[in-house]
Write an enzyme that holds these catalytic residues in place. Sequence first.
Site, PDB file in Angstrom:
ATOM      1  CG  ASN A   1      -2.100   1.056   1.266  1.00  0.00           C
ATOM      2  OD1 ASN A   1      -1.443   2.384   1.135  1.00  0.00           O
ATOM      3  ND2 ASN A   1      -3.202   0.684   1.375  1.00  0.00           N
TER       4      ASN A   1
ATOM      5  CG  HIS B   1      -5.850  -0.320  -1.986  1.00  0.00           C
ATOM      6  ND1 HIS B   1      -7.045  -0.820  -1.823  1.00  0.00           N
ATOM      7  CD2 HIS B   1      -5.709   0.778  -1.457  1.00  0.00           C
ATOM      8  CE1 HIS B   1      -7.961   0.289  -1.144  1.00  0.00           C
ATOM      9  NE2 HIS B   1      -7.033   0.835  -0.763  1.00  0.00           N
TER      10      HIS B   1
ATOM     11  CD  GLU C   1      -4.958  -6.124  -2.365  1.00  0.00           C
ATOM     12  OE1 GLU C   1      -4.571  -5.033  -2.010  1.00  0.00           O
ATOM     13  OE2 GLU C   1      -5.899  -6.552  -1.538  1.00  0.00           O
TER      14      GLU C   1
ATOM     15  CB  SER D   1     -10.206  -9.598   3.091  1.00  0.00           C
ATOM     16  OG  SER D   1     -11.313  -9.908   2.124  1.00  0.00           O
TER      17      SER D   1
ATOM     18  CB  CYS E   1     -10.771  -2.882  -1.062  1.00  0.00           C
ATOM     19  SG  CYS E   1     -10.070  -2.271  -2.538  1.00  0.00           S
TER      20      CYS E   1
ATOM     21  CB  CYS F   1      -7.529  -4.838  -4.555  1.00  0.00           C
ATOM     22  SG  CYS F   1      -6.755  -3.384  -4.105  1.00  0.00           S
TER      23      CYS F   1
ATOM     24  CG  ASP G   1      -5.991   2.320   2.254  1.00  0.00           C
ATOM     25  OD1 ASP G   1      -5.668   3.083   1.407  1.00  0.00           O
ATOM     26  OD2 ASP G   1      -5.801   1.204   2.248  1.00  0.00           O
TER      27      ASP G   1
END
Lengths: 145, 145
Positions: free
Chosen positions: B39, B50, B52, B77, B79, B82, B142
């Site tokens: 991130n 982010h 990912e 996990s 979002c 992503c 975020d």
Amino acid sequence: MERFMQAALEEARHGLDEGGIPIGAVLVHRGVIIGRGRNRRVQLGSAVLHGEMDALENAGRHPAEVYRESTLYTTLSPCPMCSGAILLYGIPRVVVGENCTFLGEEALLRERGVDVQVLQDPECIALMEAFIAASPELWHEDIGE
Amino acid sequence: MERFMQAALEEARHGLDEGGIPIGAVLVHRGVIIGRGRNRRVQLGSAVLHGEMDALENAGRHPAEVYRESTLYTTLSPCPMCSGAILLYGIPRVVVGENCTFLGEEALLRERGVDVQVLQDPECIALMEAFIAASPELWHEDIGE
């Protein structure tokens, strides 16, 4: 054409002039453009900067309230990634230039309560049709196909 | 811990050391890490990077076949943004460090055929719990809350 879609289209054309994929977007907060962007796959070798993502990135960091009072204008129907960004930030309204050449996740956005308006603008359609005909491989790469 | 999740966790910790949000990810193609990321909200003032997304960006441009043979490892996990990127590129498998501190769009991913495995790794959970307790405003920014 409405001035915010006009601004998004200017971004798309700017991208084409740079040798890029002609998709543009602007993020508008209370009637003011706070972020402008265009697809940067070619220009920056980017896998994530679609037009909408670039507009969000160029808008910079904002608290949730700003997004929740904003509208995203994009020349093309938003793909899953860009739709996900719209959902992440709770952007309540999206104005789409056209969805004739590519249909993104409009159904998902509406299901989650986003107001999605599609203009089917002839200039947006013509721009993408010409690009896809000229650069099919680049286009397919951009949409993961 | 499996080595790819270990690499994602190293990225998350690197982010924390930089003053950032401790979420990391790696994109693995046929057993080889092709993109590492973390991130970058704080470090780059980014609204879209982010963990990912940063891993996808750092992997660079690839044709669809590469993504379709890849696995994304992420400490948290994913979002909506992503998850949308995972769907755009047709990444078939996602390994998630934990979903105790934040539950992303795992249900949508599974509904679309993505194999999502959640490890509930104690180190990933502890890292995010400590971060959220220390920096709740940054965390809420975020995730658009």
